[in-house]
Design an enzyme around this catalytic site. Structure first.
Site, PDB file in Angstrom:
ATOM      1  N   GLU A  44      40.985  34.347  51.914  1.00 52.32           N
ATOM      2  CA  GLU A  44      41.363  33.071  51.315  1.00 52.32           C
ATOM      3  C   GLU A  44      42.807  33.131  50.814  1.00 52.32           C
ATOM      4  OE1 GLU A  44      39.450  29.951  48.038  1.00 52.32           O
ATOM      5  OE2 GLU A  44      38.857  32.060  48.037  1.00 52.32           O
ATOM      6  N   LYS A 113      39.059  23.203  52.020  1.00 51.28           N
ATOM      7  CA  LYS A 113      37.886  23.658  51.274  1.00 51.28           C
ATOM      8  C   LYS A 113      37.181  22.465  50.645  1.00 51.28           C
ATOM      9  CE  LYS A 113      36.685  27.351  47.965  1.00 51.28           C
ATOM     10  NZ  LYS A 113      37.248  28.406  47.086  1.00 51.28           N
ATOM     11  N   CYS A 178      35.085  31.010  50.796  1.00 51.74           N
ATOM     12  CA  CYS A 178      34.625  31.662  49.569  1.00 51.74           C
ATOM     13  C   CYS A 178      33.451  30.953  48.906  1.00 51.74           C
ATOM     14  CB  CYS A 178      35.797  31.800  48.595  1.00 51.74           C
ATOM     15  SG  CYS A 178      35.514  33.063  47.316  1.00 51.74           S
ATOM     16  N   SER A 367      41.834  60.464  22.240  1.00 50.05           N
ATOM     17  CA  SER A 367      41.249  60.837  20.952  1.00 50.05           C
ATOM     18  C   SER A 367      40.136  61.864  21.060  1.00 50.05           C
ATOM     19  CB  SER A 367      40.696  59.586  20.270  1.00 50.05           C
ATOM     20  OG  SER A 367      39.547  59.115  20.967  1.00 50.05           O
TER      21      SER A 367
END
Length: 732
Positions: A44, A113, A178, A367
């Site tokens: 896309e 789309k 999509c 840490s």
């Protein structure tokens, strides 16, 4: 037997990188052509990159996208190959997200789309309009831009735009984009009922833990119900934002997956897969489904665009070639466990971010706790992936690694040059870790940090910041005449928090100082390092972080991952990545080590937060994924926790969570950008669009919660526990 060889791909595109995007599109076309494919599908918006966002409001983006398409037409890339590219298109002053079909120097069709993605991370309707789904709407004429008219065959000046299928010598092809695959009334159903043989879906689908299963199920369902071949293309990598696109291009035929590209591929800018599809078998499959035939006979027609009769282009193999080719057989889809997804997805995102940022490595305050150790392990995983690609001879990765570490990309003396085949050696160049201890730190965390850094191969520093903290505290004492004390020494809550925050904030100030100057110390004065943060998604949701400490790093690889999944990852990484010390890290109680340790008090994160990490994960999933406000969350948790808590106790827990969430929401406005992995991320830039100023007492909601709790406790039989609700708590 009619066989069609088709190709789809993963592309590592980059928003607004038209030059690089064109190169990668061309590389995929060349590979598809080399494999003998007649149809090539791309992701896309591959021409400009999916993540352009508000650049889609600029006319330049559309102009440059057409210039890229013109380059493909002029360069012979579409000769005897049907090329399906994704690009933004302006039509009648309306912006559309489109598929553009190219063949033999011509634009055959622009297919906009029809269903836009507008939830979660996506805001497509901010930039595009959906093409109306109307079977009565005819195709329209699109006037091609001048840059295309100059180079197109026959100086083509226009092409059709709209919802249509291509008819290519008896083979029908159509496109989805999509989101359309995920919708209830998906276009591929309409195409299948109209006899479409091949549907291509160019996608820009981001990685989420456990998401690939859903895509595979949708593809299998799409072709099992109505037959046909379905090609899925996807972007892969970081295209400039918080998302990692995880590739895994797929080809599915009659409900079975026959080809899959890598889901995580640090070394592959371009990955092309092909399959040989037996179109006669598609026909036989469809004819055997009687109900499909009934529906197809009554389905509204989708317009078809046929190639000119004079065209000799075919999607099918010639009879001579077909005799020596068999249809692609089904394959087992490669699915990764969540722990492995964490090891691979953020690691690949880190590599793309690092190499595209132009910086020379990372600086991580380490840490010895779970979160910073997980971040270090992800960088270690990245180095292992780079080394693996280099050992396999991936020249692109080798060249990028040389550039990042400051070695000559093309050695002038003709020597082999630097090749990063040793992950620990590479980590020594890229990852700089710093244990910033204080009087409140323990020997155990110092030792764990040093051991892990050694296992990974990092350049490690051990320093004490008490002097810096004392200098800042002395300034306060000089100005005010007051000396703040920790709670353990008789101080108030305000003093205690302030003294903790001094340490946390100064650690990040020190981190940025060392990030700028450590390359100079090590002989690379022109380089600088990215500072890594390490706050997990649960702590961000609760606000259990100091503003301008972990929330102010450059990027945070674990900011979209829950504490529960991080612990699973640490156990996995101890064995599979070879960092044995992580097994000890995951067993240690999480602690900030910002308060003095006394005979009867040791600071722990869960005590400080007033809730466990498992509870936080559940609150997060209910708040975001189940869309619960305070009252509905209370009702859900009363059922889930009925075996151990009264309604009044549940109400108190829910109220405390929402109070802390509201008090600390402002911290998320400065949250370090992190790769998105979890669907309940509270990151407010794009995913969790809620205000950051709340009335923290929630008077209306909490009053109703109290009333509900009191009513429940007045009825002995008020609580029934549905099995389905228990699953939410246990299935994480």
């Amino acid at each position: 037997m009619r066989l069609a060889r088709v190709a789809t791909c993963n592309l590592n595109q980059w928003a607004m990188d038209f030059t690089g995007n064109l190169e990668r599109i061309r590389a995929s076309i060349q590979e598809a052509r080399r494999c003998g494919a007649a149809y090539r599908l791309g992701p896309e918006l591959e021409v400009c990159g999916y993540g352009c966002e508000d650049h889609f409001l600029e006319q330049d983006t559309f102009e440059h996208s057409w210039e890229v398409i013109a380059e493909l037409l002029a360069g012979g890339d579409t000769d005897d190959l049907l090329v399906d590219v994704g690009a933004p298109v302006l039509h009648r002053h309306v912006a559309y997200n489109c598929r553009v079909y190219l063949l033999n120097g011509e634009v055959l069709l622009i297919r906009p789309k029809q269903v836009l993605a507008d939830d979660g991370n996506y805001r497509e309707s901010r930039w595009f309009c959906a093409w109306p789904v109307d079977v009565r709407r005819e195709l329209e004429t699109y006037r091609l831009p001048e840059c295309v008219r100059r180079v197109a065959r026959g100086h083509q000046h226009s092409c059709p735009i709209g919802d249509a299928m291509l008819e290519v010598a008896g083979v029908t092809v159509a496109s989805e984009t999509c989101e359309e695959l995920f919708t209830l009334d998906a276009p591929h159903i309409r195409y299948a009922l109209n006899g479409c043989d091949v549907v291509g879906n160019g996608s820009g689908s981001h990685h989420n833990l456990r998401k690939l299963d859903q895509r595979v199920d949708l593809l299998r369902s799409a072709t099992a119900k109505g037959g046909g071949a379905y090609l899925y293309a996807n972007q892969i990598g970081c295209d400039g934002g918080r998302l990692y696109y995880d590739g895994s291009a797929l080809i599915c035929v009659n409900g079975q997956v026959v080809a899959q590209a890598p889901q995580f591929d640090l070394g592959g800018e371009v990955a092309v897969i092909t399959a040989d599809v037996d179109l006669d078998q598609v026909l036989a499959y469809r004819v055997s489904i009687a109900s499909r035939g009934v529906q197809a006979s009554r389905a509204p027609s989708v317009p078809r665009i046929a190639l000119p009769s004079a065209s000799d282009f075919r999607l099918t193999l010639s009879p001579q070639r077909a005799r020596h080719v068999s249809p692609s057989p089904p394959i087992a889809v490669r699915l990764h466990a969540p722990e492995e997804e964490i090891a691979l997805g953020p690691a690949c995102w880190l590599w793309d971010y690092l190499r595209r940022s132009g910086l020379g490595g990372f600086l991580l305050p380490l840490s010895g706790g779970a979160d910073s150790s997980a971040t270090a392990a992800l960088v270690g995983s990245m180095c292992q992936l780079v080394a693996r690609a280099a050992r396999a001879g991936n020249t692109h990765v080798i060249r990028e690694a040389r550039r990042v570490v400051g070695e000559p990309v093309d050695p002038p003396d003709g020597s082999t040059g630097y090749v990063p085949v040793d992950a620990r050696e590479l980590a020594g160049r890229l990852l700089h870790t710093a244990y910033m201890g204080s009087a409140n730190s323990s020997a155990a965390t110092r030792e764990r940090a040093a051991r892990l850094a050694k296992e990974i191969g990092a350049y490690h520093l051990d320093m004490n910041i008490d002097g810096v903290v004392a200098a800042l505290t002395a300034l306060f004492v000089t100005v005010t005449g007051k000396t703040p004390r920790f709670r353990a020494h008789g101080g108030s809550a305000a003093e205690n928090v302030a003294l903790q925050n001094i340490q946390a904030r100064l650690r990040m100030v020190v981190a940025f100082l060392f990030a700028q100057l450590l390359p100079w110390v090590r002989g690379r004065p022109s380089a600088a390092l990215l500072v890594l943060g390490s706050a997990n998604v649960d702590e961000a949701l609760r606000g259990y972080l100091t503003k301008y400490d972990a929330s102010s790093a450059d990027i945070n690889p674990i900011g979209g991952i829950s504490k529960r999944d991080l612990k699973r990852f640490l156990r996995w990484a101890a064995h599979h990545l070879g960092y044995a010390s992580l097994a000890e890290v995951v067993q240690a109680a999480p602690t900030a080590e910002l308060e003095p340790i006394t005979a009867d008090y040791t600071q722990t994160d869960e005590t400080d937060m007033g809730m466990t990490y498992d509870e936080l994960t559940l609150y997060g999933r209910l708040r975001k994924i189940a869309r619960c406000g305070p009252l509905s969350m209370f009702h859900r948790l009363v059922r889930l926790w009925s075996d151990r808590l009264s309604p009044t106790q549940v109400a108190a827990k829910v109220q405390f969570f929402f109070r802390m969430y509201a008090v600390n929401r402002h911290k998320l406005t400065v949250l370090t950008p992190s790769v998105h992995c979890e669907n309940y991320s509270p990151e407010d830039n794009r995913f969790d669009l809620r205000q950051f100023l709340y009335r923290v007492s929630w008077p209306w909601q909490f009053q109703r919660m109290h009333a509900a709790a009191e009513a429940m406790e007045a009825r002995a039989d008020a609580v029934v526990v549905p099995e389905g609700d228990r699953d939410l708590d246990s299935a994480q």
